[in-house]
Every structure is written in structure tokens, then in C-alpha cells.
Design a protein around this motif. Sequence first.
Motif, PDB file in Angstrom:
ATOM      1  N   GLN A  71      -1.741  12.326  -5.166  1.00 40.22           N
ATOM      2  CA  GLN A  71      -2.912  11.790  -5.214  1.00 40.22           C
ATOM      3  C   GLN A  71      -4.147  12.708  -4.869  1.00 40.22           C
ATOM      4  OE1 GLN A  71      -0.462   9.835  -2.564  1.00 40.22           O
ATOM      5  NE2 GLN A  71      -0.425   7.967  -3.484  1.00 40.22           N
ATOM      6  N   GLU A  72      -4.916  12.300  -5.535  1.00 39.66           N
ATOM      7  CA  GLU A  72      -6.228  13.336  -5.401  1.00 39.66           C
ATOM      8  C   GLU A  72      -6.955  12.814  -4.174  1.00 39.66           C
ATOM      9  OE1 GLU A  72      -9.215  15.471  -8.350  1.00 39.66           O
ATOM     10  OE2 GLU A  72      -9.418  13.357  -8.648  1.00 39.66           O
ATOM     11  N   ARG A  98     -13.089  10.540  -1.185  1.00 39.84           N
ATOM     12  CA  ARG A  98     -12.342   9.681  -1.997  1.00 39.84           C
ATOM     13  C   ARG A  98     -10.840   9.995  -1.960  1.00 39.84           C
ATOM     14  NH1 ARG A  98     -13.278   7.541  -7.850  1.00 39.84           N
ATOM     15  NH2 ARG A  98     -11.538   7.801  -8.951  1.00 39.84           N
ATOM     16  N   ASP A 100      -7.555   8.897  -4.227  1.00 39.79           N
ATOM     17  CA  ASP A 100      -6.812   7.938  -5.169  1.00 39.79           C
ATOM     18  C   ASP A 100      -5.384   7.605  -4.479  1.00 39.79           C
ATOM     19  OD1 ASP A 100      -8.756   8.365  -6.991  1.00 39.79           O
ATOM     20  OD2 ASP A 100      -7.862  10.039  -7.837  1.00 39.79           O
ATOM     21  N   ILE A 103      -2.831   4.329  -9.786  1.00 43.88           N
ATOM     22  CA  ILE A 103      -3.266   4.492 -10.814  1.00 43.88           C
ATOM     23  C   ILE A 103      -4.738   3.688 -10.858  1.00 43.88           C
ATOM     24  CG2 ILE A 103      -2.928   3.731 -13.252  1.00 43.88           C
ATOM     25  CD1 ILE A 103      -0.137   3.906 -12.888  1.00 43.88           C
ATOM     26  N   GLU A 104      -4.689   2.371 -10.337  1.00 49.58           N
ATOM     27  CA  GLU A 104      -5.921   1.677 -10.452  1.00 49.58           C
ATOM     28  C   GLU A 104      -6.416   1.445  -8.802  1.00 49.58           C
ATOM     29  OE1 GLU A 104      -5.369  -1.783 -12.128  1.00 49.58           O
ATOM     30  OE2 GLU A 104      -4.671  -0.907 -14.292  1.00 49.58           O
ATOM     31  N   GLU A 105      -5.918   2.349  -8.045  1.00 50.58           N
ATOM     32  CA  GLU A 105      -6.373   2.088  -6.415  1.00 50.58           C
ATOM     33  C   GLU A 105      -7.073   3.046  -6.233  1.00 50.58           C
ATOM     34  OE1 GLU A 105      -6.582  -0.371  -2.808  1.00 50.58           O
ATOM     35  OE2 GLU A 105      -5.505  -0.977  -4.805  1.00 50.58           O
ATOM     36  N   VAL A 106      -8.245   2.874  -5.347  1.00 53.55           N
ATOM     37  CA  VAL A 106      -9.107   3.782  -5.162  1.00 53.55           C
ATOM     38  C   VAL A 106      -9.577   3.794  -3.837  1.00 53.55           C
ATOM     39  CG1 VAL A 106     -11.125   5.529  -5.308  1.00 53.55           C
ATOM     40  CG2 VAL A 106      -9.830   5.023  -7.413  1.00 53.55           C
ATOM     41  N   THR A 108     -12.486   4.799  -0.785  1.00 51.08           N
ATOM     42  CA  THR A 108     -13.555   5.735  -0.337  1.00 51.08           C
ATOM     43  C   THR A 108     -14.046   5.597   1.006  1.00 51.08           C
ATOM     44  OG1 THR A 108     -15.452   4.312  -0.944  1.00 51.08           O
ATOM     45  CG2 THR A 108     -14.830   5.437  -2.584  1.00 51.08           C
ATOM     46  N   SER A 133     -12.028  -0.122  -0.388  1.00 51.30           N
ATOM     47  CA  SER A 133     -11.235   0.059  -1.398  1.00 51.30           C
ATOM     48  C   SER A 133     -11.602  -0.492  -2.835  1.00 51.30           C
ATOM     49  CB  SER A 133      -9.746  -0.644  -1.282  1.00 51.30           C
ATOM     50  OG  SER A 133      -9.989  -2.009  -1.423  1.00 51.30           O
ATOM     51  N   SER A 134     -10.949  -0.259  -3.831  1.00 50.07           N
ATOM     52  CA  SER A 134     -11.446  -0.438  -5.104  1.00 50.07           C
ATOM     53  C   SER A 134     -11.171  -2.130  -5.384  1.00 50.07           C
ATOM     54  CB  SER A 134     -10.773   0.268  -6.280  1.00 50.07           C
ATOM     55  OG  SER A 134      -9.542   0.354  -6.053  1.00 50.07           O
TER      56      SER A 134
END
Length: 198
Positions: A71-72, A98, A100, A103-106, A108, A133-134
Amino acid sequence: MARSDLYSKTVVWVKVTLPLIALALLSSLFLLSGAPDPDAALPYAEVDIEQITREQRVTSPRFAGVVGEDQEIIILAEAMTAESGQIDRIHAQAIDGRVDLGIEEVMTVQATLGDFDMAGQFASLRDGVAVQSSRGYQMESDTMLMALDEVRLRAPTPVHITGPGLDLTADAMEMEEVDGAPILRFTGSVRMLYDPES
């Protein structure tokens, strides 16, 4: 013949008068411009030169790495300074990060100030820490400890979380990744308002 004579006289006249007119226009610019106004000069930046030479400072740094299961993590700051004599302890201002989570969860992270311990692989963020969160959830706290080598957060100060149908306050919070999913634990005085229809 008279025609070519008139042409020659015109060319000679133009050769002499046009440079004289140009010279008169240029000299009038300098003669009529007036004295320069020192108050209207360009402003200079007010910086403390002694402070700049005393401390090692990097402006607009960018730190990137990988945590957990590929995870970046990316951390940006307005400025970073190293603690004197310890290059692995860094103080940062105006932090924007940020992570990660999938796949779809980020997620900040923003904070006014922060201390990074590169040897211990953690960051201590403070003064208006906000995590979003995203999925639309937002958490605010005064202090947060964040791991730099795995997905793990801890807020030892009171937290306030809002999101779709949720309003939660707690004295402290911990988040860690278990089997690839983030797990949250709240401690102390936990109060939650949940509206499933929102």
C-alpha cells in the motif's frame, strides 16, 4: 531626371530627420521621467538569514514509500527541518499525506505540525489533525501517531468522527490492519449516534 532628383532629396531628408526624431523621443523619456521613488521599489522577502544558515531546511518535500501489503504512502509538507545532530528525526510543517488502504480505499491525513522518526518508522502529528477516507468518513483529533512501515494509527487524544449516518466521539482511537482490512478500536468515553437511513 527631375523625378529621380526629387526622390534622392527625399531619401536624404528622411535619412537625417527620422534618426533625429527618434533621438528626441528617447531623450524625452529620460528627461521627463523624474526621480525614482524608493518607496515604490519592489518589496523584498523578509527572511531570517541567521535562521536559514543555522538549520538544515527543505521546502516542499515529498516522502513516498510502501506500507503493509504494497500500500502506497505519500507525505507532503510545506517545510521539513532535521533535528540538530540527528538526521533521522525530522520536524515538518503543514503536512498533507495519503495512504492507499486497498483498491478503492484511500485515506488522506492533514496536520499543522509533525515529528517523523525515520529510525523508529513512525510519525507524531499534532495541531488540527484531520483524517478523511474515500468512503466519506472524517476524523479529527489534536494528536495522532502514525506508523510509516504498516497501516497503523493511534490517537491518544479525544477523537470526533463523522460520516454517512455516523457521529462518534471517543477519548482515544486505534486503527490497525488485520487480514487486509482496517480495524478501529475506540476507548474511554465512547458516544455514537448512528442513523442507518442516511
